[in-house]
Design a protein around this motif. Structure first.
Motif, PDB file in Angstrom:
ATOM      1  N   LEU A  86     -22.580  16.300  36.028  1.00 28.15           N
ATOM      2  CA  LEU A  86     -22.475  16.787  37.152  1.00 28.15           C
ATOM      3  C   LEU A  86     -23.860  17.391  37.791  1.00 28.15           C
ATOM      4  N   ASN A  87     -24.419  18.036  36.755  1.00 30.23           N
ATOM      5  CA  ASN A  87     -25.626  18.777  37.176  1.00 30.23           C
ATOM      6  C   ASN A  87     -26.911  18.234  36.375  1.00 30.23           C
ATOM      7  N   PRO A  88     -27.502  17.168  36.799  1.00 31.00           N
ATOM      8  CA  PRO A  88     -28.659  16.727  36.271  1.00 31.00           C
ATOM      9  C   PRO A  88     -29.741  17.520  36.381  1.00 31.00           C
ATOM     10  N   ASN A  89     -29.656  18.563  37.460  1.00 35.57           N
ATOM     11  CA  ASN A  89     -30.647  19.544  37.671  1.00 35.57           C
ATOM     12  C   ASN A  89     -30.727  20.406  36.253  1.00 35.57           C
ATOM     13  N   ILE A  90     -29.911  20.774  35.630  1.00 38.91           N
ATOM     14  CA  ILE A  90     -30.208  21.468  34.214  1.00 38.91           C
ATOM     15  C   ILE A  90     -31.009  20.528  33.318  1.00 38.91           C
ATOM     16  N   GLN A  91     -32.039  21.327  33.092  1.00 42.43           N
ATOM     17  CA  GLN A  91     -33.059  20.566  32.257  1.00 42.43           C
ATOM     18  C   GLN A  91     -33.379  21.150  30.881  1.00 42.43           C
ATOM     19  N   THR A  92     -32.872  22.524  30.533  1.00 42.40           N
ATOM     20  CA  THR A  92     -32.966  23.261  29.301  1.00 42.40           C
ATOM     21  C   THR A  92     -31.639  23.678  28.981  1.00 42.40           C
TER      22      THR A  92
END
Length: 452
Positions: free
Chosen positions: A223-229
């Motif tokens: 749901l959160n592809p903005n999480i990159q780390t």
């Protein structure tokens, strides 16, 4: 630790440079007013003179000096922000414990508005404490939660109010806990568009009832592809691997850490990491591995693909070495001792640029001076004597000579405790040579530990 891509936390170039505008502002701050008859002559000095003087003072003296008047406070704050970012004066960070709640409530509105990073350590975290701290939640960019128990709904009570949150770190995770993880995990089913970095720590504890299996983690990342780390432990990654293997989740960087004493050794973890890398789950890996006892364990660690940053803590009776690993850019060793052959390491890591030694001798630096062309920064937490180090003074000319012997070598900055820096500066009258320069540890924000 941050550009939230897991890179070592640094100030941007704009923060570090002394721009013309900033110089003008600081010059005005120290200029003597024509209407003032009581200004001290020292305030007539320009900024360059101040900065040269400040280099000879201890950081404790600087803190005392900044309290003498508003003009010096402004000059010193600018100097610290530019040259000693790790000192964190006025950087808007706060740690909240039960015994600090009264002090927090006494902060004025201006001080409260400056808080951008918070670590919450209440246990349990009740509605009473939440009502006290909720005023700062909308402005927080980084939040760390260290509590086993939360009396309430994590999303409704806290996370919903964090409108600008980029970094969320949750510690003390256990499957039998009714705190942040456990008890429904409804917040893991939601979108959090501002969050770029998630950290979850279970203290690397295994065993029935302790190792947290959270299928909702897959939902959170989908749901959160903005999480990159994503930062987590060997154990939590392992027990939740079914949710990650074969998924379409893609992050830029994985930070993983833990102890190398599993029943199956490190082969399970390292095989899992390679599978995740090959399917595109992560692009870059930062690892911290503790209690390495065997060469086989170290060989497995080095075999992991995509590794960019590696920190090691040994507990071996044999001298270990590293196989060639061209993609490692940063190496850390907690305690050198007789555990590892540094000459071989410096030759094997041909692209390493940063080296951090928690505790060692000056001669532990020399292999990197002799063989590692690309190394630009070396940090030593605690020096234990040895050659080229006497009465707290480092023989920088000798180290500079060693570096000159390596063709095409870059200049190295060595960061040390300020006692060593000041003693060396007083003895040599300079700390900057052609290929080696010495600075205080506070001159760089070096967030080397991946652990929560």
């Amino acid at each position: 630790m941050s550009d939230e891509r897991g890179k070592v936390e640094k100030n941007t170039q704009a923060d570090m440079e002394k721009s013309t505008v900033d110089q003008s502002q600081i010059q005005n701050a120290v200029a003597v007013s024509s209407n003032s008859q009581l200004s001290s002559p020292i305030l007539k000095l320009d900024v360059d003179c101040f900065e040269e003087l400040f280099e000879w003072l201890s950081l404790a003296d600087l803190r005392s000096l900044r309290q003498t008047c508003k003009r010096l406070k402004q000059v010193i704050d600018y100097f610290i922000k530019s040259d000693y970012p790790a000192m964190k004066i006025g950087y808007g960070r706060i740690v909240l414990h039960e015994d600090k709640i009264d002090q927090f409530q006494q902060l004025n509105p201006t001080s409260l508005e400056m808080i951008k990073q918070a670590r919450i350590c209440f246990d349990p975290l009740t509605e009473k404490e939440i009502n006290v701290i909720k005023c700062i939640l909308p402005q927080l960019e980084r939040l760390k939660i260290s509590t086993y128990r939360l009396n309430g709904n994590f999303y409704e009570s806290i996370l919903k109010r964090c409108l600008n949150l980029k970094y969320l770190s949750i510690g003390s995770i256990h499957s039998n806990s009714y705190a942040i993880i456990g008890g429904g995990n409804k917040w893991l089913h939601r979108q959090h568009p501002t969050i770029e970095h998630i950290a979850m720590d279970d203290n690397d504890i295994g065993g029935p009832g302790m190792a947290g299996r959270f299928p909702e983690l897959k939902i959170l990342f989908e749901l959160n592809p903005n999480i990159q780390t994503f930062s987590t432990t060997f154990n939590l990654l392992r027990v939740n691997s079914n949710g990650f293997l074969g998924s379409n989740i893609k992050i830029d960087q994985l930070n993983v850490y833990g102890d190398c004493f599993y029943e199956d050794g490190m082969n399970v973890i390292c095989e899992l990491l390679n599978q995740l890398h090959d399917q595109g789950f992560y692009q870059r890996l930062h690892m911290e591995a503790s209690y390495i006892t065997l060469q086989e364990e170290l060989d497995l660690i080095i075999s992991v693909r995509g590794m960019e940053k590696l920190y090691l803590d040994f507990c071996s009776s044999d001298k270990l070495t590293l196989a060639p690993k061209p993609d490692i850019e940063e190496l850390g060793i907690r305690y050198v001792g007789d555990y590892i052959a540094l000459d071989a390491v410096a030759k094997s890591l041909m692209n390493v640029e940063r080296v951090c030694i928690g505790q060692g001798k000056v001669e532990d630096i020399i292999p990197f001076l002799r063989y590692a062309r690309k190394v630009k920064e070396i940090k030593v937490g605690r020096l234990n004597g040895g050659a080229h180090f006497e009465n707290g003074v480092i023989d920088l000319p000798a180290l500079n000579k060693e570096r000159k012997g390596l063709a095409g070598a870059s200049k190295i900055t060595i960061y040390v405790h300020e006692d060593v820096f000041l003693a060396t500066k007083m003895a040599l009258m300079k700390t900057d040579f052609s290929l080696v320069t010495l600075k205080r540890a506070e001159a760089v924000e070096w967030i080397h530990q991946l652990r929560y």
